[in-house]
Design a protein around this motif. Structure first.
Motif, PDB file in Angstrom:
ATOM      1  N   ALA A 164       0.826  -1.207   0.000  1.00  0.00           N
ATOM      2  CA  ALA A 164       0.000   0.000   0.000  1.00  0.00           C
ATOM      3  C   ALA A 164       0.856   1.250   0.000  1.00  0.00           C
ATOM      4  O   ALA A 164       1.641   1.468   0.915  1.00  0.00           O
ATOM      5  CB  ALA A 164      -0.913  -0.005   1.232  1.00  0.00           C
ATOM      6  N   SER A 165       0.698   2.080  -1.043  1.00  0.00           N
ATOM      7  CA  SER A 165       1.441   3.348  -1.131  1.00  0.00           C
ATOM      8  C   SER A 165       1.016   4.080  -2.394  1.00  0.00           C
ATOM      9  O   SER A 165       0.298   3.541  -3.240  1.00  0.00           O
ATOM     10  CB  SER A 165       2.953   3.068  -1.183  1.00  0.00           C
ATOM     11  OG  SER A 165       3.303   2.498  -2.427  1.00  0.00           O
ATOM     12  N   LYS A 166       1.525   5.293  -2.554  1.00  0.00           N
ATOM     13  CA  LYS A 166       1.231   6.030  -3.776  1.00  0.00           C
ATOM     14  C   LYS A 166       1.886   5.356  -4.976  1.00  0.00           C
ATOM     15  O   LYS A 166       1.350   5.378  -6.092  1.00  0.00           O
ATOM     16  CB  LYS A 166       1.694   7.480  -3.651  1.00  0.00           C
ATOM     17  CG  LYS A 166       3.187   7.712  -3.516  1.00  0.00           C
ATOM     18  CD  LYS A 166       3.499   9.198  -3.418  1.00  0.00           C
ATOM     19  CE  LYS A 166       4.998   9.490  -3.410  1.00  0.00           C
ATOM     20  NZ  LYS A 166       5.681   8.963  -2.217  1.00  0.00           N
ATOM     21  N   GLU A 167       3.056   4.739  -4.757  1.00  0.00           N
ATOM     22  CA  GLU A 167       3.727   4.040  -5.856  1.00  0.00           C
ATOM     23  C   GLU A 167       2.890   2.863  -6.351  1.00  0.00           C
ATOM     24  O   GLU A 167       2.779   2.608  -7.555  1.00  0.00           O
ATOM     25  CB  GLU A 167       5.103   3.541  -5.392  1.00  0.00           C
ATOM     26  CG  GLU A 167       6.111   4.639  -5.118  1.00  0.00           C
ATOM     27  CD  GLU A 167       6.038   5.188  -3.704  1.00  0.00           C
ATOM     28  OE1 GLU A 167       6.927   5.970  -3.313  1.00  0.00           O
ATOM     29  OE2 GLU A 167       5.080   4.851  -2.957  1.00  0.00           O
ATOM     30  N   VAL A 168       2.302   2.143  -5.399  1.00  0.00           N
ATOM     31  CA  VAL A 168       1.453   1.010  -5.746  1.00  0.00           C
ATOM     32  C   VAL A 168       0.210   1.485  -6.496  1.00  0.00           C
ATOM     33  O   VAL A 168      -0.201   0.893  -7.497  1.00  0.00           O
ATOM     34  CB  VAL A 168       1.071   0.241  -4.469  1.00  0.00           C
ATOM     35  CG1 VAL A 168       0.016  -0.823  -4.774  1.00  0.00           C
ATOM     36  CG2 VAL A 168       2.301  -0.399  -3.845  1.00  0.00           C
ATOM     37  N   ASP A 222      -8.227   5.152   1.486  1.00  0.00           N
ATOM     38  CA  ASP A 222      -7.371   5.097   0.315  1.00  0.00           C
ATOM     39  C   ASP A 222      -6.098   4.296   0.579  1.00  0.00           C
ATOM     40  O   ASP A 222      -5.578   4.260   1.695  1.00  0.00           O
ATOM     41  CB  ASP A 222      -6.991   6.513  -0.127  1.00  0.00           C
ATOM     42  CG  ASP A 222      -6.412   6.536  -1.527  1.00  0.00           C
ATOM     43  OD1 ASP A 222      -7.199   6.461  -2.489  1.00  0.00           O
ATOM     44  OD2 ASP A 222      -5.173   6.599  -1.645  1.00  0.00           O
ATOM     45  N   ILE A 223      -5.589   3.680  -0.457  1.00  0.00           N
ATOM     46  CA  ILE A 223      -4.407   2.836  -0.348  1.00  0.00           C
ATOM     47  C   ILE A 223      -3.161   3.637   0.031  1.00  0.00           C
ATOM     48  O   ILE A 223      -2.203   3.088   0.584  1.00  0.00           O
ATOM     49  CB  ILE A 223      -4.195   2.064  -1.675  1.00  0.00           C
ATOM     50  CG1 ILE A 223      -3.251   0.880  -1.477  1.00  0.00           C
ATOM     51  CG2 ILE A 223      -3.713   2.999  -2.776  1.00  0.00           C
ATOM     52  CD1 ILE A 223      -3.190  -0.039  -2.676  1.00  0.00           C
ATOM     53  N   THR A 224      -3.164   4.934  -0.224  1.00  0.00           N
ATOM     54  CA  THR A 224      -2.004   5.751   0.138  1.00  0.00           C
ATOM     55  C   THR A 224      -1.878   5.918   1.652  1.00  0.00           C
ATOM     56  O   THR A 224      -0.839   6.402   2.129  1.00  0.00           O
ATOM     57  CB  THR A 224      -2.088   7.136  -0.519  1.00  0.00           C
ATOM     58  OG1 THR A 224      -3.324   7.760  -0.141  1.00  0.00           O
ATOM     59  CG2 THR A 224      -2.022   7.019  -2.032  1.00  0.00           C
ATOM     60  N   ASN A 225      -2.891   5.507   2.411  1.00  0.00           N
ATOM     61  CA  ASN A 225      -2.770   5.542   3.862  1.00  0.00           C
ATOM     62  C   ASN A 225      -1.667   4.614   4.363  1.00  0.00           C
ATOM     63  O   ASN A 225      -1.237   4.722   5.502  1.00  0.00           O
ATOM     64  CB  ASN A 225      -4.098   5.147   4.523  1.00  0.00           C
ATOM     65  CG  ASN A 225      -5.169   6.188   4.325  1.00  0.00           C
ATOM     66  OD1 ASN A 225      -4.902   7.300   3.900  1.00  0.00           O
ATOM     67  ND2 ASN A 225      -6.410   5.820   4.622  1.00  0.00           N
TER      68      ASN A 225
END
Length: 553
Positions: A195-199, A275-278
């Motif tokens: 989980a991240s902005k890259e993902v 959101d996944i960026t959490n």
């Protein structure tokens, strides 16, 4: 009738001899012959790859289908489980022996490998490629952290279906799993749920769910070779597996793509997540621990580090049974691909597969997950815990109102209906009540309320084993019923075949509607089934639902 131990041994020996008289079953997949195992009245094909191994450059990538099977192989043993942590349950030292006998042991010995994406098929021995039998796909639970398809005996389900004259083909699969981090208590990580902005930018979130979806596509392509009907598929899961089922219902605009026609959920529903960026802080933690910091493409670096290095980094973090317990949020997240919004918002939007479904919970879902918080003994400590781990953006007044709905009075706590008994600590039953509702009961009731009148729905409440000290009708206790081949298994296999769980020999199970929210209660004692109303803790659960909609994790 109960069989004596010698009788059971003789019966097992007889069944083995019967199976030994039959040739090993085979199925044709593309140009390959797959050889399985003859086992009593069923045939089993185990450990069949359904996707390319997610290793090397395919690590942290969407599952890739196998182009075709062109080499014959044996499918006689389960494939390895997907990588996971060894998780130990925090057990209070003074639990009664009876309770200890029922505690689940997630620290089972498993063989794990990144090359783990396999399916298992169990069919009646009489099934042929032209049988067109209904199919049930099982998705195991384990908090998205641990588990394996090999731990559930699907032959019990197939044999129950045979006994009821509704023969069924059973399928189970492995999928990539996750762990969580103390660096970010609300993140998802590891092989299945990085989980991240890259993902998010790479479009590779929720890989465990994508694995499950790929297994369903495999069923569509190949299940007829084992006697199954690809147009008559039911997806079924428990705990994280049931949550997965619910998320498959709300993805893709609610279009099931013909992959399934019904759903059966035990202790899990579409849950409110953010959101996944959490998960960014844990992604950064993982990048640092694996030596990928400073690389221009950290995601590619994570694909290239050794398996051992990645597992060592993952094993440094807490798990489902740690202090934060269910608040770790070991759940899929909004990635913009599989989940385009908070799943409960998708439900509100009507983005739900229009199929019949069954959903239900155990009465005391939260007890097992509340052993790790016994050091919380005061109202102030509990308020701080809820603020820190569950609702960090909520106001103090909101948290205080939540405490009003979940009072310290042990007679209102879980295990429910046990008076002042089972109070391991001054806040134990209160925390158990809260956790059981926030993750299990509230999302289930919310889904039913939103879908009433749109599709046929049935709901249940398992109150069996209520007398087990401290834990009562604990999370996963219903599995002893269904995989034990008892009455819940009967309802399940009839639902798989007829899209209606009802049939002779069991109490008539009315549908759940907002006007008549019927629950089939499974009970101990001489009366084993009863219809009750889904109205308990109405105000508290309604408040909880509004709270989680406002503050998804």
């Amino acid at each position: 009738m109960l069989l004596s131990q010698p009788s059971l041994v003789l019966l097992a020996a007889y069944c083995h001899l019967v199976a030994a008289d039959r040739a090993a079953p085979t199925a044709t997949l593309d140009t390959a012959t797959v050889t399985g195992v003859a086992s009593s009245s069923v045939n089993e094909w185990l450990g069949i790859p359904f996707a390319q191994p997610p290793t090397g450059n395919l690590r942290f990538q969407l599952p890739q289908p196998i182009p075709s099977y062109n080499t014959s192989f044996s499918a006689t043993t389960y494939g390895p489980s997907c990588p996971q942590q060894n998780i130990s349950l925090s057990i209070p030292h003074d639990l009664p022996a009876e309770t200890l006998d029922y505690l689940p042991n997630p620290s089972f010995n498993i063989t794990a490998s990144e090359d783990c994406l396999t399916v298992n098929v169990i069919a009646p021995a009489t099934a042929t490629p032209g049988s067109k039998l209904p199919v049930v796909i099982w998705i195991f639970g384990g908090g998205f952290e641990f588990g394996s398809a090999s731990t559930s005996n699907g032959s019990m389900i197939v044999n129950k279906a045979i006994d009821l004259n509704v023969p069924t083909v059973y399928v189970s699969m492995n999928y990539r799993l996750s762990t969580s981090s103390d660096q970010d208590l609300f993140s998802l990580t590891a092989f299945g749920f990085l989980a991240s902005k890259e993902v998010k930018q790479a479009g590779v979130g929720n890989l465990g769910l994508q694995d499950q979806r790929q297994a369903m596509r495999w069923v569509q392509k190949y299940i007829s070779a084992f006697g199954g009907d690809r147009t008559r598929v039911t997806i079924w899961g428990q705990s994280a597996g049931a949550m997965s089922v619910g998320l498959h219902m709300v993805t893709n605009g609610g279009n099931p793509e013909g992959l399934f026609r019904a759903a059966f959920m035990e202790s899990g529903s579409p849950i409110p997540v953010g959101d996944i960026t959490n998960g960014q802080s844990y992604y950064d933690f993982l990048v640092t621990k694996t030596g990928c910091a400073g690389r221009s493409d950290t995601l590619q670096c994570l694909r290239e580090v050794s398996y051992g290095t990645l597992v060592d980094a993952i094993n440094q973090i807490p798990n489902l049974m740690s202090y934060q317990s269910l608040a770790v949020a070991l759940l899929p997240r909004v990635d913009g691909v599989f989940l385009t919004a908070n799943p409960q918002q998708l439900v509100l939007q009507g983005s739900v597969a229009n199929i019949p479904f069954v959903t239900g919970d155990c009465d005391d879902e939260g007890t097992l997950f509340s052993f790790s918080t016994l050091n919380i003994t005061t109202d102030a400590q509990l308020a701080d815990y809820l603020q820190t781990y569950w609702f960090p953006s909520a106001s103090t007044a909101t948290i205080q109102q939540l405490l009003v709905y979940y009072p310290q009075d042990p007679t209102q706590g879980s295990p429910y209906d046990t008076g002042a008994l089972n109070e391991l600590s001054p806040q134990f039953k209160r925390i158990a009540s809260f956790q059981g509702d926030v993750i299990f009961q509230a999302p289930r009731r919310f889904l039913l309320q939103q879908r009433s009148g749109n599709q046929n729905t049935w709901a249940f409440l398992s109150k069996r084993l209520k007398s087990v000290p401290v834990i009562g009708s604990f999370h996963s206790s219903d599995m002893l019923n269904v995989y034990g081949g008892n009455d819940m298994a009967s309802y399940l296999v009839r639902f798989v075949t007829n899209l209606d769980p009802n049939g002779s020999g069991d109490l008539a199970w009315p549908m759940w509607t907002t006007h008549s929210p019927n629950l089939l209660a499974f009970l101990d004692g001489s009366v084993t089934q009863q219809i009750v109303q889904d109205t308990y803790r109405a105000d508290a659960i309604a408040y909880m639902t509004n709270l989680t909609l406002q503050y998804p994790r």
